[in-house]
Design an enzyme around this catalytic site. Structure first.
Site, mmCIF file in Angstrom:
data_model
loop_
_atom_site.group_PDB
_atom_site.id
_atom_site.type_symbol
_atom_site.label_atom_id
_atom_site.label_comp_id
_atom_site.label_asym_id
_atom_site.label_seq_id
_atom_site.Cartn_x
_atom_site.Cartn_y
_atom_site.Cartn_z
ATOM 1 N N ASP A 47 -6.810 4.462 -4.739
ATOM 2 C CA ASP A 47 -7.704 3.740 -3.511
ATOM 3 C C ASP A 47 -7.769 5.580 -3.047
ATOM 4 O O ASP A 47 -8.670 6.702 -4.345
ATOM 5 C CB ASP A 47 -7.118 3.653 -2.555
ATOM 6 C CG ASP A 47 -6.826 3.320 -0.800
ATOM 7 O OD1 ASP A 47 -8.142 2.535 -0.785
ATOM 8 O OD2 ASP A 47 -7.224 4.115 -0.736
ATOM 9 N N LYS A 98 0.922 -0.994 0.048
ATOM 10 C CA LYS A 98 -0.050 -0.066 -0.211
ATOM 11 C C LYS A 98 0.810 1.805 0.286
ATOM 12 O O LYS A 98 2.107 1.564 0.547
ATOM 13 C CB LYS A 98 -0.694 -0.408 0.942
ATOM 14 C CG LYS A 98 -2.151 0.924 0.971
ATOM 15 C CD LYS A 98 -3.069 0.591 0.388
ATOM 16 C CE LYS A 98 -4.166 1.546 0.718
ATOM 17 N NZ LYS A 98 -5.566 0.504 -0.622
HETATM 18 P P1 NDP Z 1 -12.846 7.601 -3.649
HETATM 19 O O1 NDP Z 1 -11.563 8.486 -3.191
HETATM 20 O O2 NDP Z 1 -13.171 7.813 -4.110
HETATM 21 O O3 NDP Z 1 -13.676 8.133 -1.665
HETATM 22 C C1 NDP Z 1 -13.737 7.697 -1.099
HETATM 23 C C2 NDP Z 1 -15.089 8.398 -0.413
HETATM 24 O O4 NDP Z 1 -15.663 8.458 1.112
HETATM 25 C C3 NDP Z 1 -15.572 10.132 -0.765
HETATM 26 O O5 NDP Z 1 -17.059 10.557 -0.738
HETATM 27 C C4 NDP Z 1 -14.976 10.342 0.359
HETATM 28 O O6 NDP Z 1 -15.136 12.442 1.067
HETATM 29 C C5 NDP Z 1 -15.187 9.940 1.744
HETATM 30 N N1 NDP Z 1 -14.173 10.086 3.140
HETATM 31 C C6 NDP Z 1 -13.106 10.248 2.948
HETATM 32 N N2 NDP Z 1 -12.174 9.957 3.878
HETATM 33 C C7 NDP Z 1 -13.047 10.077 4.993
HETATM 34 C C8 NDP Z 1 -13.518 11.023 6.148
HETATM 35 N N3 NDP Z 1 -12.249 10.741 7.230
HETATM 36 N N4 NDP Z 1 -14.360 10.760 6.339
HETATM 37 C C9 NDP Z 1 -15.373 11.268 6.228
HETATM 38 N N5 NDP Z 1 -15.658 10.624 4.741
HETATM 39 C C10 NDP Z 1 -14.779 10.398 4.328
HETATM 40 O O7 NDP Z 1 -11.925 6.329 -2.533
HETATM 41 P P2 NDP Z 1 -12.861 4.803 -2.072
HETATM 42 O O8 NDP Z 1 -14.275 5.067 -2.759
HETATM 43 O O9 NDP Z 1 -12.012 4.456 -3.491
HETATM 44 O O10 NDP Z 1 -12.595 3.856 -1.091
HETATM 45 C C11 NDP Z 1 -13.403 4.056 -0.258
HETATM 46 C C12 NDP Z 1 -12.806 2.955 1.048
HETATM 47 O O11 NDP Z 1 -13.084 2.213 -0.027
HETATM 48 C C13 NDP Z 1 -12.447 3.526 1.434
HETATM 49 O O12 NDP Z 1 -11.232 2.731 2.710
HETATM 50 C C14 NDP Z 1 -11.227 2.099 0.495
HETATM 51 O O13 NDP Z 1 -9.103 1.785 0.902
HETATM 52 C C15 NDP Z 1 -12.022 1.264 0.204
HETATM 53 N N6 NDP Z 1 -11.378 0.667 -0.625
HETATM 54 C C16 NDP Z 1 -11.617 0.753 -2.390
HETATM 55 C C17 NDP Z 1 -11.184 -0.235 -2.810
HETATM 56 C C18 NDP Z 1 -10.656 0.985 -4.508
HETATM 57 O O14 NDP Z 1 -10.898 -0.020 -5.895
HETATM 58 N N7 NDP Z 1 -11.238 1.716 -4.619
HETATM 59 C C19 NDP Z 1 -10.787 -1.441 -2.872
HETATM 60 C C20 NDP Z 1 -10.827 -1.587 -1.852
HETATM 61 C C21 NDP Z 1 -11.383 -1.128 -0.812
HETATM 62 P P3 NDP Z 1 -14.895 13.673 0.680
HETATM 63 O O15 NDP Z 1 -14.812 13.246 -1.000
HETATM 64 O O16 NDP Z 1 -15.727 14.679 1.388
HETATM 65 O O17 NDP Z 1 -13.365 13.536 1.404
#
Ligand code: NDP
Length: 456
Positions: A176, A136
């Protein structure tokens, strides 16, 4: 009393002893300790009953990364000012394949968060049945409010520093939080420029330059397929279910799409500002608005409430909304013990983690005590990395599979992961402890590979 509780009591002294040895070394790494403790609780009973794992100090070795790279990323913003960020890559364990895991760009990124994510990735990747080790990386860089040019300059410097340590047979990063198609494109372009080679060094690439169909959808779709398998154990499905989703990024968007396709109704989405509650459901047309808002306009989820006239709850998470199923899909520790109690008392009985470690340890205990169907991230969200593995296969063969082929393989992999969890996680009262099942299944594969390769 459940088998977990019995095992927990019986082996608590060994778990405490192990955690004691690493706690002293890892002050200020709470997220990493949380992830390690959850795995230790599941696998120490196995280790205690298998002297070969104990003798080879498998858990001690797994909790120390193979390598950690930290580097300065200095770049110039649009105003001509110099900015300084910190970049990281954790190569956690390469026992079953090249390191594989995403890059996160978020101001909260630090060593503890990336080590927890890399550690989880080791087990998750083993569960996919594909040959991928765990890694990571990322940076404490905030893409919010930056122009495309600033993002490109940052990505170019970041990749210049990272490139010597990665490669298509060595370490293959992906996206991510904060790293989507745009960022992967800039990172790939810079790698190609520096190395003078066109290789599958990153996954999540655009379809025009080596990406795989279904990769953007894979994590969200996979989390729903996993929940579907859990529901099937009860002879149930998504039809007519009310579903609460957090986040509104990549994972949340495609979770919403698949739940809707399977007949469920998603009523919430969120971002770091708050959550929207649309009791009529986020249908295809409304989801298209969210995708444009988040992926192109980079706006806030509150704008959904303005557009469709629904409720917006500023500064809150959506767990207070009554539902049958919950998909935490934003970030780590976003759902605590009180939230878990509220969900259960409101009738929620399926929880599938799209995000990594979104539920606190105490929240997980509440779900398990209530005998809910609870799928931990390392199993439920493994669809993303699984399709990344399929992207690597397609790149190596220099061909592209159709949507149907990739989706078919994704469904088969998610079913397989579910079966592994059931095999290793079934308890005396027939309850499936998916945490235990995922941890043990992932551990056994990695541990046996480590033993075969000697002490390295
Ligand atoms: P994105 O950046 O596309 O979206 C993240 C979302 O989560 C946004 O809506 C963001 O809101 C919100 N968010 C992020 N940090 C915070 C926080 N500290 N508090 C509240 N809301 C928050 O990321 P992904 O959708 O790719 O990833 C989301 C989760 O899924 C993560 O935990 C990631 O590790 C996990 N994941 C992702 C994979 C992938 O293929 N993308 C694979 C496996 C797991 P805002 O825009 O306001 O920050």
């Amino acid at each position: 009393m459940s088998e977990t509780a019995v095992a927990g009591n019986e082996y608590q002294a060994q778990i405490d002893e192990f955690m004691g040895t690493i706690k002293d070394r890892l002050v200020n790494q709470p997220e990493f300790l949380q992830a390690v403790e959850e795995v230790a609780e599941s696998v120490i009973p196995i280790i205690e009953n298998n002297p070969k794992y104990k003798k080879a100090k498998i858990l001690e070795r797994l909790t120390e990364p193979d390598k950690v790279f930290m580097f300065r990323v200095s770049w110039v913003d649009d105003k001509g000012e110099v900015q300084v960020n910190r970049g990281f890559r954790i190569q956690m364990c390469g026992a079953i394949g090249p390191y594989k895991g995403g890059l996160r760009f978020h101001p909260s990124v630090n060593l503890s968060i990336l080590k927890f994510l890399a550690f989880e990735q080791v087990f998750k990747n083993a569960l996919t049945t594909l040959p991928m080790g765990g890694g990571k990386g990322g940076a404490n860089f905030d893409p919010k409010g930056k122009t495309d040019n600033e993002i490109m300059r940052f990505c170019q410097v970041f990749m210049s520093k990272l490139a010597p340590h990665i490669g298509p047979q060595t370490d293959i990063p992906a996206g991510d939080i904060g790293v989507g198609g745009r960022e992967i494109g800039y990172l790939f372009g810079q790698y190609k420029r520096i190395r003078n080679e066109f290789t599958g060094v990153l996954t999540g690439k655009g379809i025009e330059y080596g990406g795989s169909l279904i990769r953007p959808e894979a994590t969200g779709y996979g989390a729903v397929y996993f929940a579907q398998s859990m529901l099937e154990t009860k002879g149930d499905d998504f039809k007519g279910k009310t579903v609460v989703v957090s986040g509104s990024g990549n994972v949340a968007q495609y979770t919403t799409e698949k739940v809707t396709e399977l007949g469920g109704k998603v009523v919430t989405l969120s971002d770091s500002g708050g959550y929207i509650y649309d009791k009529d459901g986020i249908d295809t047309e409304k989801l298209a608005f969210v995708m444009d808002l988040k992926n192109n306009k980079r706006g806030r989820i509150s704008e959904y409430a303005d557009k469709f006239g629904c409720e917006y709850h500023e500064g809150k998470t959506p767990w207070e909304v009554p539902c049958d199923a919950a998909f935490p899909s934003a970030t780590q520790n976003e759902l605590n013990e009180d939230d878990a109690k509220t969900l259960i008392s409101n009738g929620c009985f399926v929880i599938s983690e799209g995000a990594n470690m979104p539920c606190t340890s105490n929240a997980v205990k509440i779900f398990q005590e209530a005998r809910a169907l609870y799928g931990p991230g390392k199993a439920a969200n493994a669809g993303g990395v699984a399709v990344s593995g399929l992207e690597m296969s397609q790149n190596a063969m220099m061909l592209s599979w159709t949507r149907e082929e990739v989706d078919g393989k994704l469904q088969a992999i998610m079913k397989n992961i579910h079966e592994s969890c059931v095999e290793h996680g079934r308890e005396e009262d027939d309850y499936v402890n998916y945490v235990k099942g995922a941890n043990i299944a992932g551990f056994l594969k990695v541990a046996d590979a480590m033993i075969a390769q000697g002490v390295v």
